[in-house]
Scaffold this active site. Structure first.
Site, PDB file in Angstrom:
ATOM      1  N   PHE A 119      -7.634   1.356   5.502  1.00 21.42           N
ATOM      2  CA  PHE A 119      -8.493   2.236   4.203  1.00 21.42           C
ATOM      3  C   PHE A 119      -7.747   3.870   3.987  1.00 21.42           C
ATOM      4  O   PHE A 119      -8.174   5.106   4.908  1.00 21.42           O
ATOM      5  CB  PHE A 119     -10.113   1.810   4.573  1.00 21.42           C
ATOM      6  CG  PHE A 119     -10.113   2.101   2.886  1.00 21.42           C
ATOM      7  CD1 PHE A 119     -10.730   1.004   2.182  1.00 21.42           C
ATOM      8  CD2 PHE A 119     -11.118   3.050   2.642  1.00 21.42           C
ATOM      9  CE1 PHE A 119     -10.966   1.954   0.651  1.00 21.42           C
ATOM     10  CE2 PHE A 119     -12.241   4.360   1.474  1.00 21.42           C
ATOM     11  CZ  PHE A 119     -11.710   2.513   0.472  1.00 21.42           C
ATOM     12  N   GLU A 132      -1.182   3.174 -12.029  1.00 17.83           N
ATOM     13  CA  GLU A 132      -1.445   2.189 -10.894  1.00 17.83           C
ATOM     14  C   GLU A 132      -2.014   3.616 -10.216  1.00 17.83           C
ATOM     15  O   GLU A 132      -1.275   4.257  -9.399  1.00 17.83           O
ATOM     16  CB  GLU A 132      -1.902   1.275 -10.522  1.00 17.83           C
ATOM     17  CG  GLU A 132      -2.574  -0.291 -10.763  1.00 17.83           C
ATOM     18  CD  GLU A 132      -4.063  -0.301 -10.152  1.00 17.83           C
ATOM     19  OE1 GLU A 132      -3.991   1.077  -9.887  1.00 17.83           O
ATOM     20  OE2 GLU A 132      -4.849  -0.598 -11.091  1.00 17.83           O
ATOM     21  N   ASP A 133      -3.148   3.348  -9.108  1.00 16.11           N
ATOM     22  CA  ASP A 133      -3.216   4.415  -7.848  1.00 16.11           C
ATOM     23  C   ASP A 133      -2.855   3.909  -7.612  1.00 16.11           C
ATOM     24  O   ASP A 133      -1.662   4.289  -5.855  1.00 16.11           O
ATOM     25  CB  ASP A 133      -4.518   5.093  -7.426  1.00 16.11           C
ATOM     26  CG  ASP A 133      -5.686   3.612  -7.784  1.00 16.11           C
ATOM     27  OD1 ASP A 133      -5.593   2.823  -8.252  1.00 16.11           O
ATOM     28  OD2 ASP A 133      -6.758   4.527  -6.883  1.00 16.11           O
ATOM     29  N   LYS A 146       0.673  -0.973  -0.232  1.00 12.28           N
ATOM     30  CA  LYS A 146       0.475  -1.338   0.695  1.00 12.28           C
ATOM     31  C   LYS A 146       1.334  -2.976   1.182  1.00 12.28           C
ATOM     32  O   LYS A 146       0.612  -3.550   0.627  1.00 12.28           O
ATOM     33  CB  LYS A 146      -0.665  -2.113   0.934  1.00 12.28           C
ATOM     34  CG  LYS A 146      -1.348  -0.373   1.159  1.00 12.28           C
ATOM     35  CD  LYS A 146      -3.682  -0.719   1.620  1.00 12.28           C
ATOM     36  CE  LYS A 146      -4.160   0.288   1.051  1.00 12.28           C
ATOM     37  NZ  LYS A 146      -5.364  -0.079   1.304  1.00 12.28           N
ATOM     38  N   GLY A 204      -9.034   5.328 -10.810  1.00 10.41           N
ATOM     39  CA  GLY A 204      -8.376   5.356  -9.373  1.00 10.41           C
ATOM     40  C   GLY A 204      -6.993   5.998  -9.453  1.00 10.41           C
ATOM     41  O   GLY A 204      -6.586   6.746  -9.374  1.00 10.41           O
ATOM     42  N   ASP A 217     -11.120   6.530  -3.718  1.00 12.53           N
ATOM     43  CA  ASP A 217     -12.757   6.728  -3.320  1.00 12.53           C
ATOM     44  C   ASP A 217     -12.878   5.485  -2.164  1.00 12.53           C
ATOM     45  O   ASP A 217     -12.572   4.656  -2.108  1.00 12.53           O
ATOM     46  CB  ASP A 217     -13.975   6.671  -4.327  1.00 12.53           C
ATOM     47  CG  ASP A 217     -14.134   4.944  -4.619  1.00 12.53           C
ATOM     48  OD1 ASP A 217     -12.781   4.313  -5.433  1.00 12.53           O
ATOM     49  OD2 ASP A 217     -15.239   4.662  -4.906  1.00 12.53           O
ATOM     50  N   ASP A 274      -2.999  -2.446  -3.264  1.00 12.82           N
ATOM     51  CA  ASP A 274      -3.433  -3.566  -2.332  1.00 12.82           C
ATOM     52  C   ASP A 274      -3.038  -4.924  -2.702  1.00 12.82           C
ATOM     53  O   ASP A 274      -1.824  -5.479  -1.634  1.00 12.82           O
ATOM     54  CB  ASP A 274      -4.644  -3.012  -1.886  1.00 12.82           C
ATOM     55  CG  ASP A 274      -5.368  -3.059  -0.456  1.00 12.82           C
ATOM     56  OD1 ASP A 274      -4.444  -4.390  -0.075  1.00 12.82           O
ATOM     57  OD2 ASP A 274      -6.048  -2.939  -0.040  1.00 12.82           O
ATOM     58  N   ARG A 284     -12.282  11.009  -4.570  1.00 15.34           N
ATOM     59  CA  ARG A 284     -11.183  11.745  -5.565  1.00 15.34           C
ATOM     60  C   ARG A 284     -11.462  12.768  -5.200  1.00 15.34           C
ATOM     61  O   ARG A 284     -10.200  12.703  -6.215  1.00 15.34           O
ATOM     62  CB  ARG A 284     -12.145  10.795  -7.196  1.00 15.34           C
ATOM     63  CG  ARG A 284     -11.908   9.094  -6.285  1.00 15.34           C
ATOM     64  CD  ARG A 284     -13.259   8.517  -8.375  1.00 15.34           C
ATOM     65  NE  ARG A 284     -14.028   7.213  -8.337  1.00 15.34           N
ATOM     66  CZ  ARG A 284     -13.250   6.279  -7.856  1.00 15.34           C
ATOM     67  NH1 ARG A 284     -11.730   6.068  -7.522  1.00 15.34           N
ATOM     68  NH2 ARG A 284     -14.083   5.329  -8.427  1.00 15.34           N
TER      69      ARG A 284
HETATM   70  P1  IMP Z   1      -5.677  -4.837  -5.088  1.00 16.08           P
HETATM   71  O1  IMP Z   1      -6.191  -5.718  -6.420  1.00 16.08           O
HETATM   72  O2  IMP Z   1      -6.552  -5.472  -3.599  1.00 16.08           O
HETATM   73  O3  IMP Z   1      -4.112  -4.997  -5.451  1.00 16.08           O
HETATM   74  O4  IMP Z   1      -7.046  -3.772  -4.993  1.00 16.08           O
HETATM   75  C1  IMP Z   1      -6.797  -2.760  -6.635  1.00 16.08           C
HETATM   76  C2  IMP Z   1      -7.376  -2.100  -6.168  1.00 16.08           C
HETATM   77  O5  IMP Z   1      -8.387  -1.157  -5.352  1.00 16.08           O
HETATM   78  C3  IMP Z   1      -6.353   0.219  -6.560  1.00 16.08           C
HETATM   79  O6  IMP Z   1      -6.484   0.449  -8.138  1.00 16.08           O
HETATM   80  C4  IMP Z   1      -7.814   0.982  -6.028  1.00 16.08           C
HETATM   81  O7  IMP Z   1      -8.394   1.287  -6.685  1.00 16.08           O
HETATM   82  C5  IMP Z   1      -8.754  -0.084  -4.989  1.00 16.08           C
HETATM   83  N1  IMP Z   1      -8.075   0.388  -3.710  1.00 16.08           N
HETATM   84  C6  IMP Z   1      -7.571  -0.587  -3.140  1.00 16.08           C
HETATM   85  N2  IMP Z   1      -6.675   0.240  -2.107  1.00 16.08           N
HETATM   86  C7  IMP Z   1      -7.449   0.986  -1.546  1.00 16.08           C
HETATM   87  C8  IMP Z   1      -7.592   2.083  -0.902  1.00 16.08           C
HETATM   88  O8  IMP Z   1      -7.499   2.179   0.644  1.00 16.08           O
HETATM   89  N3  IMP Z   1      -8.886   3.254  -0.820  1.00 16.08           N
HETATM   90  C9  IMP Z   1      -9.398   3.722  -1.819  1.00 16.08           C
HETATM   91  N4  IMP Z   1      -8.877   2.132  -2.784  1.00 16.08           N
HETATM   92  C10 IMP Z   1      -8.655   1.026  -2.908  1.00 16.08           C
HETATM   93 MG    MG Z   2      -7.170   1.277  -9.488  1.00 11.60          MG
END
Ligand code: IMP
Ligand code: MG
Length: 198
Positions: free
Chosen positions: A172, A119-120, A151, A65, A179, A123, A185
């Site tokens: 989302f 990181e992108d 977020k 990402g 993606d 969440d 992407r």
């Molecule tokens: P986390 O572990 O829940 O913080 O999520 C981290 C990873 O999930 C990010 O690096 C993204 O690659 C993916 N991700 C989180 N939210 C989104 C979203 O809204 N759209 C697409 N990918 C997401």
């Molecule tokens: Mg990511």
């Protein structure tokens, strides 16, 4: 005249709608355009350039990402630095699986390095927590986090995030590296799902 106004309005609405896109089974609407993304990245880069002058940081980019964010961010980094990549995954479809699968590990010596994880999006925060724990074992001098998107309402952890491009509400999103089941992407802007109820 009234007719002209009606058609202008209709065209304007059509132009707005054209910004909606379809990916797999879902409709997405424009959410953050390329200019707003660029502005946020410039601000992050300026802070890092000041904070890391003379420290030769190692940027550790979390694939897939973060590839687009990292590319644009690193072009704005003017201090000496090194760049490496790690590949992790915790998502399936539009929901976090809460399980981090490490696909490609680190092959750099991190001992005494100043590491900035790129990181992108953060969440739930699970992926980043897992990454940081792994890096701490490798005796990096310092580990900081740079994320394009955050977020806050979805965040389940309590560690601090050092550089945030934009804080966004839950929901989302796709585009600019992110993606939906493999697609989206390559989009230069970020789009938010229309038919989701969170
Ligand atoms: P986390 O572990 O829940 O913080 O999520 C981290 C990873 O999930 C990010 O690096 C993204 O690659 C993916 N991700 C989180 N939210 C989104 C979203 O809204 N759209 C697409 N990918 C997401
Ligand atoms: Mg990511």
């Amino acid at each position: 005249m009234g007719c002209f106004c009606f058609f202008s309005l209709q065209k304007w609405l059509k132009d707005l709608n054209m910004k909606d896109i379809q990916i797999h089974d879902k409709q997405f609407a424009i959410f953050i355009d390329a200019q707003q993304i660029e502005k946020a990245i410039t601000e992050v880069a300026e802070k890092i350039n000041l904070d890391y002058k003379g420290k030769n940081p190692l940027f550790l980019v979390v694939l897939n990402g973060a590839f687009m964010f990292a590319s644009d961010l690193l072009k704005k980094i003017t201090i000496d630095c090194e760049i490496s990549f790690v590949k992790l995954s915790s998502y399936s479809g539009t929901k976090s699986t809460h399980i981090v699968r490490e696909l490609i590990g680190l092959d750099e010596a991190l001992t005494d390095r100043n590491v900035i994880v790129v990181e992108d999006i953060i969440d739930t925060g699970i992926t980043m927590e897992n990454t940081i724990q792994k890096l701490r074992h490798l005796q990096a001098a310092d580990v900081k986090i740079a994320t394009l998107l955050f977020k806050p309402k979805a965040f389940e952890k309590d560690y601090s995030i050092d550089y945030i491009g934009l804080e966004i509400p839950n929901g989302f999103i796709v585009g600019y590296g992110l993606d939906y089941d493999g697609l989206g992407r390559n989009l230069p802007s970020i789009y938010k799902v229309i038919d989701q109820d969170n």
